[in-house]
Design an enzyme around this catalytic site. Sequence first.
Site, short mmCIF file in Angstrom:
data_model
loop_
_atom_site.label_atom_id
_atom_site.label_comp_id
_atom_site.label_asym_id
_atom_site.label_seq_id
_atom_site.Cartn_x
_atom_site.Cartn_y
_atom_site.Cartn_z
N LEU A 214 -6.42 19.39 92.73
CA LEU A 214 -7.40 19.12 91.66
C LEU A 214 -6.65 18.94 90.35
CD1 LEU A 214 -10.12 21.94 92.01
CD2 LEU A 214 -10.47 19.50 92.44
N HIS A 215 -6.86 17.84 89.67
CA HIS A 215 -6.29 17.77 88.32
C HIS A 215 -7.02 16.82 87.38
CE1 HIS A 215 -4.44 14.10 89.86
NE2 HIS A 215 -4.22 13.76 88.61
N ARG A 216 -8.03 16.08 87.89
CA ARG A 216 -8.73 15.12 87.02
C ARG A 216 -9.38 15.85 85.86
NH1 ARG A 216 -6.81 11.08 87.51
NH2 ARG A 216 -6.33 10.41 89.58
N ARG A 249 -2.08 21.50 84.50
CA ARG A 249 -3.33 21.36 83.73
C ARG A 249 -4.44 22.24 84.31
NH1 ARG A 249 -6.65 17.63 81.37
NH2 ARG A 249 -5.08 16.05 81.03
N ASP A 292 -8.79 15.17 94.20
CA ASP A 292 -9.31 14.19 93.25
C ASP A 292 -8.19 13.24 92.82
OD1 ASP A 292 -7.82 15.82 91.56
OD2 ASP A 292 -9.54 16.51 90.39
#
Length: 376
Positions: A214-216, A249, A292
Site C-alpha cells: 500500500l502506498h497510494r 510513506r 495499490d
Amino acid sequence: MFPKILCVVGARPNFMKIAPIMAALRQPSVPLAARLVHTGQHYDVAMNQQFFQQLGIPTPDVDLEVGSASHAVQTAEIMKRFEPVVDAEQPAAVLVVGDVNSTIACALVAAKKGIRVIHVEAGLRSYDRTMPEEINRVLTDQISDLLFITERAALAHLTREGIESARVHFVGNVMIDTLRASLPRATPPAQTLATVPHAAEFLNESCGYGVLTLHRPSNVDDPVALAGLLTALSELSTEVPLVFPVHPRTRGMIEKAGLSALLDSPRCCCLPPLGYLEMLGLMQRARLVLTDSGGIQEETTALGVPCLTLRENTERPITVTEGTNTVVGIDPERILAAAREVLTGGGKAGRIPECWDGHAAERITAVLVNELGSAG
Ligand code: UD1
C-alpha cells in the site's frame, strides 16, 4: 561519436524499467551512447541502492540528489538540476520511463530545449486526475517525440489525445524483461522471512500466504480510508497470513494516525521495503497479492498469481482482461469477498499479454537506432 541518449531514473518503480534498457543500449554493437542520470527522488538503501545492486544497473553518470519534498518543490528542483546537465551533455534525446515526478520534470526540460523526448510506458490512463501519476503520464506523452507502449489499448488513448500513431511503437513491457531475467535469482520466501517469528508456520500452511503493498496517497494519506483498509486486511489475516513490506510513506501515516495496533498480529507480518529479488520470490509463491501499485499488477499477471487491486481503477487494463488482476476498490466488504473467492479456488489464471516476453528493451533499442542513428 555516437548520438547520446540521457536515460533518467528517479524512483523505485523506474529501476526495474531502466535496467534492461541500459543493458540493451550499452551492447557493444549498438551505435548509441547511453548515459544514466539519477534524480535522487528515492535515495535510501531500501528504496534505491539495493535495486541498483540486484538489477545490475550501472552507477549513474550523474546524480541530482533531489530527495523528498512536496510535488511542486521536488519537480522544480529536478528541473533546475537537470537543465545544466542537458546543457553540458548536449544529448540527441532524453529517455524517461513510467509516471513519477522525475519523468515529467526531465521530459519538460528536454522538450523546452528542443531535445527529443522518448517515453517508455506511454499511453497508460486511469482517467483519474486525482492521481499525481496520471497528470505526469498525460503531460509527458504530450511532449514526447517517441512513445513506447506496453499494451495496444494505449494507442487508442494517445490517438484520442491527438498524438500521431507514427510516433507510437508497441514493444511490450520492459518491467517484464527484468522479471523474466531475474526469476532464476528470486530469493526463496523462507530466506526473506528467516528472522520473522511464526513465518515458518505460515509458509507451511495449506492456504499459503498473501502479500500486501500500500502506498497510494489516496489510500494512505487519508486516515479514514487507511483505517478501513487496515481493518479489512487485519480481518483477512485471520484467514490467510499476510506479508506486508511497508513503504516509508505508509509507515509514517500508520504511525501518525495511531493505527499500528491494527497490524499487531503474528499473522500480519510487517517488514521494511524489500529488495527486488526478495519481493519477486515472495510474490511468485503467494496465494494472492493485494496492492495499490501499478507495477505489481503487471508482475502478478506475468507470474500467474491472483492480484486484487485496492483502487477504484487501473491504468493497466490488460492485467484485468487478460491477466490475473481484479480491481476491487477499497470497500472492506468487497475486499474480503474477493479475497475469499481467490482463497476458495476462484482466482484468475490469466495468460501472458502479447510481447511481455522478455525482449521489450531490444525492440526499443532497434527503434532508437533507426530513429537516432544518423543524429548526433
Ligand atoms: C513515488 C511515485 C509513485 C511510485 C512510488 C513508489 C511520484 C508522483 N510518485 O511515490 O508513482 O509508485 O514512488 O515508491 O513520483 N522516502 C523514503 N526514502 C526514499 C524515498 C522516499 O523514506 O528513498 C519517503 C519520504 O518520507 C517521502 C515519502 O517516502 O516523503 C514519499 O516519497 P515520494 O518520492 O515523494 O513519493 P512516493 O510516495 O514514494
